[in-house]
Design a protein around this motif. Structure first.
Motif, PDB file in Angstrom:
ATOM      1  N   VAL A  86      38.792  28.599  39.792  1.00 40.73           N
ATOM      2  CA  VAL A  86      39.285  29.798  39.074  1.00 40.73           C
ATOM      3  C   VAL A  86      38.222  30.933  39.003  1.00 40.73           C
ATOM      4  N   TYR A  87      38.273  32.173  39.661  1.00 40.94           N
ATOM      5  CA  TYR A  87      37.290  33.081  39.682  1.00 40.94           C
ATOM      6  C   TYR A  87      37.552  34.128  38.809  1.00 40.94           C
ATOM      7  N   LEU A  88      36.548  34.262  37.932  1.00 43.70           N
ATOM      8  CA  LEU A  88      36.530  35.314  36.930  1.00 43.70           C
ATOM      9  C   LEU A  88      35.512  36.191  36.629  1.00 43.70           C
ATOM     10  N   VAL A  89      34.822  36.476  37.792  1.00 43.10           N
ATOM     11  CA  VAL A  89      33.727  37.232  37.936  1.00 43.10           C
ATOM     12  C   VAL A  89      33.854  38.628  38.016  1.00 43.10           C
ATOM     13  N   HIS A  90      33.386  39.431  37.162  1.00 39.81           N
ATOM     14  CA  HIS A  90      33.479  40.927  37.210  1.00 39.81           C
ATOM     15  C   HIS A  90      32.196  41.420  36.830  1.00 39.81           C
ATOM     16  N   SER A  91      31.451  42.499  37.420  1.00 40.89           N
ATOM     17  CA  SER A  91      30.316  43.087  36.823  1.00 40.89           C
ATOM     18  C   SER A  91      30.421  44.555  36.680  1.00 40.89           C
ATOM     19  N   MET A  92      31.411  45.228  35.981  1.00 43.34           N
ATOM     20  CA  MET A  92      31.536  46.438  35.987  1.00 43.34           C
ATOM     21  C   MET A  92      30.333  47.386  35.290  1.00 43.34           C
ATOM     22  N   ARG A 115      33.187  31.664  51.508  1.00 40.51           N
ATOM     23  CA  ARG A 115      32.692  30.887  52.612  1.00 40.51           C
ATOM     24  C   ARG A 115      32.542  29.533  52.110  1.00 40.51           C
ATOM     25  N   ALA A 116      31.986  29.196  50.937  1.00 35.97           N
ATOM     26  CA  ALA A 116      31.632  27.955  50.369  1.00 35.97           C
ATOM     27  C   ALA A 116      33.091  27.353  50.150  1.00 35.97           C
ATOM     28  N   ALA A 117      33.914  27.917  49.711  1.00 35.06           N
ATOM     29  CA  ALA A 117      35.320  27.160  49.613  1.00 35.06           C
ATOM     30  C   ALA A 117      35.807  26.537  51.059  1.00 35.06           C
ATOM     31  N   GLU A 118      35.617  27.323  51.884  1.00 35.40           N
ATOM     32  CA  GLU A 118      36.076  27.114  53.415  1.00 35.40           C
ATOM     33  C   GLU A 118      35.315  26.009  53.848  1.00 35.40           C
ATOM     34  N   LYS A 119      33.960  25.859  53.589  1.00 36.02           N
ATOM     35  CA  LYS A 119      33.092  25.101  54.206  1.00 36.02           C
ATOM     36  C   LYS A 119      33.357  23.627  53.606  1.00 36.02           C
ATOM     37  N   HIS A 120      33.682  23.755  52.205  1.00 38.77           N
ATOM     38  CA  HIS A 120      33.922  22.509  51.506  1.00 38.77           C
ATOM     39  C   HIS A 120      35.487  21.912  51.313  1.00 38.77           C
ATOM     40  N   GLY A 121      36.266  22.637  51.712  1.00 41.67           N
ATOM     41  CA  GLY A 121      37.563  22.016  51.974  1.00 41.67           C
ATOM     42  C   GLY A 121      38.427  22.294  50.633  1.00 41.67           C
ATOM     43  N   VAL A 122      37.893  23.514  49.707  1.00 41.18           N
ATOM     44  CA  VAL A 122      38.576  23.683  48.526  1.00 41.18           C
ATOM     45  C   VAL A 122      40.121  23.865  48.710  1.00 41.18           C
ATOM     46  N   ARG A 138      42.488  25.371  46.629  1.00 41.73           N
ATOM     47  CA  ARG A 138      42.832  26.923  46.528  1.00 41.73           C
ATOM     48  C   ARG A 138      42.053  27.547  45.657  1.00 41.73           C
ATOM     49  N   ILE A 139      42.026  28.775  45.315  1.00 36.58           N
ATOM     50  CA  ILE A 139      41.376  30.014  44.677  1.00 36.58           C
ATOM     51  C   ILE A 139      42.253  30.659  43.946  1.00 36.58           C
ATOM     52  N   VAL A 140      41.903  30.541  42.518  1.00 38.14           N
ATOM     53  CA  VAL A 140      42.920  31.500  41.708  1.00 38.14           C
ATOM     54  C   VAL A 140      42.070  32.636  41.209  1.00 38.14           C
ATOM     55  N   TYR A 141      42.557  33.843  41.431  1.00 40.68           N
ATOM     56  CA  TYR A 141      41.515  35.097  40.880  1.00 40.68           C
ATOM     57  C   TYR A 141      42.231  35.904  40.203  1.00 40.68           C
ATOM     58  N   LEU A 142      41.711  36.223  38.886  1.00 37.53           N
ATOM     59  CA  LEU A 142      42.364  37.079  37.944  1.00 37.53           C
ATOM     60  C   LEU A 142      41.935  38.707  38.153  1.00 37.53           C
ATOM     61  N   SER A 143      42.763  39.455  38.713  1.00 39.19           N
ATOM     62  CA  SER A 143      42.594  40.577  39.016  1.00 39.19           C
ATOM     63  C   SER A 143      43.135  41.711  38.052  1.00 39.19           C
ATOM     64  N   GLY A 144      43.250  42.774  38.628  1.00 36.37           N
ATOM     65  CA  GLY A 144      44.036  43.980  37.989  1.00 36.37           C
ATOM     66  C   GLY A 144      44.862  44.688  38.622  1.00 36.37           C
ATOM     67  N   HIS A 145      45.995  45.491  38.013  1.00 38.05           N
ATOM     68  CA  HIS A 145      46.892  46.121  38.682  1.00 38.05           C
ATOM     69  C   HIS A 145      46.341  46.970  39.715  1.00 38.05           C
ATOM     70  N   VAL A 146      46.985  47.086  40.841  1.00 34.58           N
ATOM     71  CA  VAL A 146      46.535  47.867  41.780  1.00 34.58           C
ATOM     72  C   VAL A 146      47.691  48.943  42.406  1.00 34.58           C
ATOM     73  N   PRO A 147      47.469  50.287  42.417  1.00 31.38           N
ATOM     74  CA  PRO A 147      48.620  51.230  42.550  1.00 31.38           C
ATOM     75  C   PRO A 147      48.784  51.098  43.957  1.00 31.38           C
ATOM     76  N   ASP A 148      50.070  51.419  44.330  1.00 34.04           N
ATOM     77  CA  ASP A 148      50.349  51.559  45.842  1.00 34.04           C
ATOM     78  C   ASP A 148      49.702  52.472  46.664  1.00 34.04           C
ATOM     79  N   ASP A 149      49.040  53.660  46.166  1.00 27.95           N
ATOM     80  CA  ASP A 149      48.355  54.561  46.702  1.00 27.95           C
ATOM     81  C   ASP A 149      46.835  54.155  46.605  1.00 27.95           C
ATOM     82  N   HIS A 150      46.257  53.863  47.830  1.00 33.32           N
ATOM     83  CA  HIS A 150      44.803  53.288  47.767  1.00 33.32           C
ATOM     84  C   HIS A 150      43.886  54.252  48.055  1.00 33.32           C
ATOM     85  N   THR A 151      44.388  55.770  48.172  1.00 38.14           N
ATOM     86  CA  THR A 151      43.487  56.699  48.765  1.00 38.14           C
ATOM     87  C   THR A 151      42.414  57.146  47.624  1.00 38.14           C
TER      88      THR A 151
END
Length: 350
Positions: free
Chosen positions: A70-76, A94-101, A103-116
């Motif tokens: 569970v990835y909850l890292v943010h450093s704003m 990379r570490a998750a791939e190496k050790h055969g994890v 799944r990863i669950v990441y808490l992110s924020g809403h992202v608008p459709d326009d990425h510009t």
């Protein structure tokens, strides 16, 4: 499942750990100072793991025996956080791939459709999403906007803006829509994403109502029984607003400026609300805005980490940031205004 929770001593992480324990998972509580686990009531039921996002060796070692992350890292509030967050996510992937994890669950924020024209805050979240979803590890991204609960950065921003000013200035551009979600509902969605069936992809999660940011401020004022008239302020640049809000609230300057910059976009569930569709069974009836605020203001004598479910993750916890809390509280169903602050009320109850 053996779950590594990064940010386990933070706002969401410290409230998530007891839920995962109650679900029967083994928890690897990742933290920079692994001796800090002793300060939590769940400390003797987890495996503390040293984890430093700037140290790839510690990341590799932490993920070695994990089934899920569970990835909850943010450093704003930490310099060039966009680059740092991306590099940290790349090291974890990379570490998750190496050790055969699994799944990863990441808490992110809403992202608008326009990425510009994304703010640095949103751009950073999107980059971390892309790192995980483009890896070979099954990844679930949960996109939440304003999280309502005592100790949440976005909630504390609302609390302090309303409580500290007799009238609320509203920049003319700050009228985009937001869809707040209660902390307890966020936790249930994260826990559901760690169930037997993986849920790969990105999911927008939001609460029961869509409103503008000024309307959210008004809702807090109503629950807190405060008269706070609003007035529009035209032609105020975003950086000026960010610095002013940081000064008023006394919260970390970089974090506040980043969050204010994000208010240029609508922050709503765009492809259907996963709380009422994909994760509906886990959440049940989502908590409404007024109830989420009311529960956040309710004084309880606990540290927010009880695995038996007798505490409310909406309420204040001893592990919350030192700048969390205000002078409005609710005790025995009654709103109280105490100039000494909610933190002092909690201190008297310990």
């Amino acid at each position: 499942m053996r779950i590594l929770v990064t940010g386990s001593t933070g706002y969401i992480g410290s409230r998530l750990v007891p839920i995962l324990l109650a679900d029967g998972h083994d928890v690897l509580a990742a933290m920079r100072d692994d001796g800090k686990a002793d300060s939590f009531s769940w400390g003797d039921r987890v495996t503390p793991v040293h984890f430093d996002i700037t140290d790839t060796d510690s990341i590799d070692a932490a993920l070695r025996t994990a089934d899920a992350v569970v990835y909850l890292v943010h450093s704003m509030d930490d310099g060039d956080f966009v680059r740092k967050d991306r590099e940290a996510a790349e090291a974890v992937a990379r570490a998750a791939e190496k050790h055969g994890v699994d799944r990863i669950v990441y808490l992110s924020g809403h992202v608008p459709d326009d990425h510009t024209e994304l703010s640095d805050h949103i751009r950073s979240r999107l980059q971390v999403e892309e790192v995980f979803t483009e890896s070979s590890v099954t990844s679930t991204v949960l996109r939440a906007a304003i999280v309502l609960g005592s100790g949440s950065t976005s909630f504390e921003l609302v609390r302090r803006m309303v409580e500290r000013l007799p009238a609320t200035p509203v920049p003319s551009w700050m009228v985009n829509k937001v869809q707040p979600i209660a902390t307890a509902d966020v936790l249930q969605v994260i826990a559901a994403a760690l169930g037997e069936r993986p849920m790969p992809g990105s999911f927008d999660i939001g609460g029961t109502e869509v409103m503008t940011y000024p309307e959210l401020l008004q809702r807090y004022a109503a629950v807190a029984d405060l008269a706070r008239p609003q007035f529009r302020v035209p032609f105020v640049p975003t950086p000026v607003v960010g610095r002013a809000v940081a000064a008023i609230t006394g919260m970390p300057r970089g974090t506040v400026i980043s969050l204010v910059d994000s208010l240029h976009h609508d922050m709503v569930a765009r492809r259907g609300n996963a709380v009422t569709s994909d994760f509906a069974d886990a959440v049940g009836d989502p908590i409404g805005v007024d109830d989420a605020i009311r529960r956040a203001l309710t004084v309880t004598a606990h540290d927010g980490t009880d695995a038996e479910g007798t505490t409310d993750p909406q309420a204040a916890a001893e592990s919350d940031p030192s700048w969390a809390g205000g002078f409005v509280s609710i005790e025995d169903g009654r709103v109280r205004h105490d100039a000494s602050g909610l933190a002092a009320v909690l201190a008297r109850r310990r």
